[in-house]
Design an enzyme around this catalytic site. Structure first.
Site, PDB file in Angstrom:
ATOM      1  N   HIS A 154      86.204  34.824  13.349  1.00 19.93           N
ATOM      2  CA  HIS A 154      86.664  35.260  12.029  1.00 19.93           C
ATOM      3  C   HIS A 154      87.148  34.105  11.167  1.00 19.93           C
ATOM      4  CE1 HIS A 154      86.712  39.842  12.532  1.00 19.93           C
ATOM      5  NE2 HIS A 154      85.973  39.330  13.479  1.00 19.93           N
ATOM      6  N   ASP A 155      87.559  33.000  11.779  1.00 18.85           N
ATOM      7  CA  ASP A 155      87.906  31.826  10.975  1.00 18.85           C
ATOM      8  C   ASP A 155      86.643  31.074  10.565  1.00 18.85           C
ATOM      9  OD1 ASP A 155      89.579  30.010   9.640  1.00 18.85           O
ATOM     10  OD2 ASP A 155      89.414  28.590  11.308  1.00 18.85           O
TER      11      ASP A 155
ATOM     12  N   GLY B 200      83.517  27.902   7.073  1.00 25.37           N
ATOM     13  CA  GLY B 200      83.635  26.999   8.225  1.00 25.37           C
ATOM     14  C   GLY B 200      84.992  27.102   8.894  1.00 25.37           C
TER      15      GLY B 200
ATOM     16  N   ASP C  96      88.290  26.250   9.231  1.00 23.26           N
ATOM     17  CA  ASP C  96      89.275  25.578   8.381  1.00 23.26           C
ATOM     18  C   ASP C  96      90.658  26.216   8.487  1.00 23.26           C
ATOM     19  OD1 ASP C  96      88.806  27.973   7.153  1.00 23.26           O
ATOM     20  OD2 ASP C  96      88.524  27.149   5.140  1.00 23.26           O
TER      21      ASP C  96
ATOM     22  N   SER D 288      91.547  29.032   7.729  1.00 23.25           N
ATOM     23  CA  SER D 288      91.852  29.890   6.574  1.00 23.25           C
ATOM     24  C   SER D 288      92.326  31.282   7.001  1.00 23.25           C
ATOM     25  CB  SER D 288      90.632  30.010   5.660  1.00 23.25           C
ATOM     26  OG  SER D 288      89.512  30.493   6.377  1.00 23.25           O
TER      27      SER D 288
ATOM     28  N   HIS E 250      81.998  41.230  23.226  1.00 27.63           N
ATOM     29  CA  HIS E 250      82.522  42.599  23.257  1.00 27.63           C
ATOM     30  C   HIS E 250      82.624  43.146  24.682  1.00 27.63           C
ATOM     31  CE1 HIS E 250      81.375  43.138  18.741  1.00 27.63           C
ATOM     32  NE2 HIS E 250      82.487  42.453  18.913  1.00 27.63           N
TER      33      HIS E 250
ATOM     34  N   THR F 193      86.237  44.289  38.114  1.00 24.95           N
ATOM     35  CA  THR F 193      87.477  43.626  37.702  1.00 24.95           C
ATOM     36  C   THR F 193      87.636  43.708  36.185  1.00 24.95           C
ATOM     37  OG1 THR F 193      87.126  42.096  39.515  1.00 24.95           O
ATOM     38  CG2 THR F 193      88.831  41.514  37.922  1.00 24.95           C
TER      39      THR F 193
ATOM     40  N   ASP G 224      82.347  38.494  30.792  1.00 24.90           N
ATOM     41  CA  ASP G 224      81.130  38.325  31.592  1.00 24.90           C
ATOM     42  C   ASP G 224      79.966  39.082  30.946  1.00 24.90           C
ATOM     43  OD1 ASP G 224      81.473  41.025  32.133  1.00 24.90           O
ATOM     44  OD2 ASP G 224      82.067  40.745  34.222  1.00 24.90           O
TER      45      ASP G 224
HETATM   46  C1  HEM Z   1      77.747  40.800  15.596  1.00 23.73           C
HETATM   47  C2  HEM Z   1      78.622  41.208  14.703  1.00 23.73           C
HETATM   48  C3  HEM Z   1      79.993  41.674  15.072  1.00 23.73           C
HETATM   49  C4  HEM Z   1      80.575  42.811  14.647  1.00 23.73           C
HETATM   50  C5  HEM Z   1      79.993  43.840  13.689  1.00 23.73           C
HETATM   51  C6  HEM Z   1      81.879  42.878  15.267  1.00 23.73           C
HETATM   52  C7  HEM Z   1      82.788  43.889  15.074  1.00 23.73           C
HETATM   53  C8  HEM Z   1      83.970  44.032  15.774  1.00 23.73           C
HETATM   54  C9  HEM Z   1      84.894  45.111  15.592  1.00 23.73           C
HETATM   55  C10 HEM Z   1      84.735  46.249  14.591  1.00 23.73           C
HETATM   56  C11 HEM Z   1      85.909  44.940  16.467  1.00 23.73           C
HETATM   57  C12 HEM Z   1      87.125  45.850  16.670  1.00 23.73           C
HETATM   58  C13 HEM Z   1      88.180  45.588  15.618  1.00 23.73           C
HETATM   59  C14 HEM Z   1      89.242  46.663  15.677  1.00 23.73           C
HETATM   60  O1  HEM Z   1      88.902  47.821  15.387  1.00 23.73           O
HETATM   61  O2  HEM Z   1      90.400  46.358  16.022  1.00 23.73           O
HETATM   62  C15 HEM Z   1      85.627  43.748  17.227  1.00 23.73           C
HETATM   63  C16 HEM Z   1      86.417  43.250  18.233  1.00 23.73           C
HETATM   64  C17 HEM Z   1      86.188  42.056  18.871  1.00 23.73           C
HETATM   65  N1  HEM Z   1      85.168  41.152  18.587  1.00 23.73           N
HETATM   66 FE1  HEM Z   1      83.570  41.498  17.390  1.00 23.73          FE
HETATM   67  N2  HEM Z   1      82.048  41.784  16.062  1.00 23.73           N
HETATM   68  C18 HEM Z   1      80.927  41.013  15.975  1.00 23.73           C
HETATM   69  C19 HEM Z   1      80.724  39.804  16.577  1.00 23.73           C
HETATM   70  C20 HEM Z   1      81.645  39.164  17.368  1.00 23.73           C
HETATM   71  C21 HEM Z   1      81.516  37.814  17.826  1.00 23.73           C
HETATM   72  C22 HEM Z   1      80.399  36.865  17.437  1.00 23.73           C
HETATM   73  C23 HEM Z   1      82.571  37.559  18.621  1.00 23.73           C
HETATM   74  C24 HEM Z   1      82.811  36.267  19.337  1.00 23.73           C
HETATM   75  C25 HEM Z   1      83.719  35.451  19.143  1.00 23.73           C
HETATM   76  C26 HEM Z   1      83.383  38.771  18.660  1.00 23.73           C
HETATM   77  C27 HEM Z   1      84.528  38.939  19.395  1.00 23.73           C
HETATM   78  C28 HEM Z   1      85.307  40.073  19.399  1.00 23.73           C
HETATM   79  C29 HEM Z   1      86.434  40.278  20.288  1.00 23.73           C
HETATM   80  C30 HEM Z   1      86.909  39.324  21.370  1.00 23.73           C
HETATM   81  C31 HEM Z   1      86.997  41.508  19.948  1.00 23.73           C
HETATM   82  C32 HEM Z   1      88.241  42.150  20.585  1.00 23.73           C
HETATM   83  C33 HEM Z   1      89.460  41.582  19.880  1.00 23.73           C
HETATM   84  C34 HEM Z   1      90.790  42.018  20.471  1.00 23.73           C
HETATM   85  O3  HEM Z   1      90.851  42.769  21.433  1.00 23.73           O
HETATM   86  O4  HEM Z   1      91.822  41.564  19.933  1.00 23.73           O
HETATM   87  N3  HEM Z   1      82.798  39.708  17.873  1.00 23.73           N
HETATM   88  N4  HEM Z   1      84.456  43.203  16.774  1.00 23.73           N
END
Ligand code: HEM
Ligand code: NAG
Ligand code: NAG
Length: 342
Positions: free
Chosen positions: A60-61, A66, A68, A70, A188, A261, A266
């Site tokens: 998200h940053d 880029g 930064d 932000s 995810h 686990t 993974d």
């Molecule tokens: C492909 C497009 C993506 C979409 C549409 C998307 C969307 C979302 C949404 C809607 C959530 C849940 C937010 C909430 O309701 O609290 C989420 C959680 C999460 N996303 Fe994605 N995401 C995407 C890509 C990514 C990418 C590239 C990463 C890698 C860094 C990522 C890592 C995560 C993680 C780790 C969570 C859980 C965060 C937490 O438990 O605090 N996502 N994402």
């Protein structure tokens, strides 16, 4: 005797070396990165959910102008308090206090952007048991702009279809391929989501979702809750849900070939996705494209391939250079150094 103690000694040296490489206590030849590492370990020991939050912060940053820092800003001269944190797509974003604590430890010469990508890297390493690791050099600068509207215009939404996702990832300044989109979506396998983020998946006409899984979601987080003003969370991965949820969802990790686990980063996401047991439409739509579907299958079948492709894509993400003007190294990650217009 002397030979024996020499053997014991060398065994100890080998063990100590291996311990140094292990997930808890990886060493860097860099004081700043060692300090970040130590604080991330502490934070995750206190609250394991912070690991997923730190990984998500990198995406998200770095996606907006880029890497930064932000996303960390509470206030800027040009945006006031309407910063990225206020974006709808940033719902649930967390881990800001961890970054603040690390900033206090590493001092004035390390940017908030560097801290953020180091911390996300360490969280991924720890959550994967040391299987996902990449080197980062540092040297990013902090930006002075942070706009909620820009975040919402640039971050992908959970209701995107495949073409939306592909274009979003390929956009200029990013240049991420479909393969990288599929690899990164495996994040995810950890963390949680709010009901509002997957509400479309509970409708009668939802994009394909396993009916047992939908039933379990209906039971734990019925759509009616949104009307009552409640927005609960569930784990992104049914692997991490309660035994009762797993029973309702007919989710047996072992049958699926998934390690049971919980809270491990993974390739379980790919096993889940090919069973239609993923939370977001944006996860499921990866099945609708030939290239993406091929990668889903590859990553399901080959855990080591996913570990290394995910690490490479995270390293690329963590290196997207800051785009703005007046870059600086912030004193406080929540505020630009200058609080008035430049
Ligand atoms: C492909 C497009 C993506 C979409 C549409 C998307 C969307 C979302 C949404 C809607 C959530 C849940 C937010 C909430 O309701 O609290 C989420 C959680 C999460 N996303 Fe994605 N995401 C995407 C890509 C990514 C990418 C590239 C990463 C890698 C860094 C990522 C890592 C995560 C993680 C780790 C969570 C859980 C965060 C937490 O438990 O605090 N996502 N994402
Ligand atoms: C930051 O860098 C400056 C200039 O190189 C140096 O004098 C100062 O000691 C450094 N501060 C910290 C906290 O490392
Ligand atoms: C889940 O709830 C929605 C309505 O909120 C309903 O249309 C759907 O059929 C339910 N799913 C299952 C599997 O019962």
């Amino acid at each position: 005797m002397a030979k024996l103690s020499a053997a014991v000694l060398s065994l100890c040296v080998v063990l100590a070396f291996l311990a140094g490489q292990s997930a808890a206590g990886r060493y860097y030849s860099d004081k700043v990165q060692d300090k970040v590492r130590k604080e991330v370990e502490k934070a995750m020991a206190y609250n394991p959910g912070l690991g997923a939050a730190l990984v998500r912060l990198v995406f998200h940053d770095c996606w907006i102008n880029g890497c930064d820092g932000s996303v960390l800003l509470d206030k800027t001269p040009t945006d006031g308090t309407n910063t990225e944190k206020k974006a709808v797509t940033n719902i649930g974003l967390a881990g800001f206090e961890v970054i603040d604590t690390i900033k206090q430890k590493v001092g004035a010469n390390t940017s908030c952007a560097d801290i953020l990508v180091f911390a996300g890297r360490d969280a991924a390493d720890i959550l994967s048991g040391g299987k996902i690791f990449y080197k980062l050099d540092g040297g990013l600068k902090d930006g002075v702009v942070s706009s909620a509207a820009a975040a919402d215009a640039n971050l992908p939404e959970s209701t995107f279809d495949f073409t939306d996702l592909q274009n979003n990832f390929a956009a200029s300044g990013r240049g991420f391929t479909v393969k990288e989109l599929v690899a990164l979506s495996g994040a995810h396998s950890i963390g949680v989501a709010h009901l509002s983020s997957y509400q479309d998946r509970l409708a009668a006409d939802a994009t394909p979702i396993d009916s047992d899984y939908q039933l379990a979601l209906n039971k734990t987080t019925p759509l009616e809750l949104l009307k009552k003003g409640q927005n609960p969370t569930v784990p992104n991965n049914p692997r991490d849900a309660s035994a009762a949820f797993q029973k309702d969802a007919a989710y047996d990790p072992v049958t699926l070939g998934v390690s049971p686990t919980r809270n491990v980063l993974d390739n379980s996401y790919y096993h889940n996705n090919l069973e239609n047991k993923v939370l977001f439409k944006s996860d499921w739509v990866l099945r609708t494209d030939g290239v993406a579907a091929g990668k889903l299958q590859d990553y399901k079948d080959n855990a080591a391939m996913w570990n290394s492709d995910f690490a490479a894509a995270m390293a690329k993400l963590s290196g997207l250079p800051p785009q703005g003007k007046n870059l600086e190294i912030r004193k406080n990650c929540r505020f630009t150094n200058q609080q008035y217009y430049y």
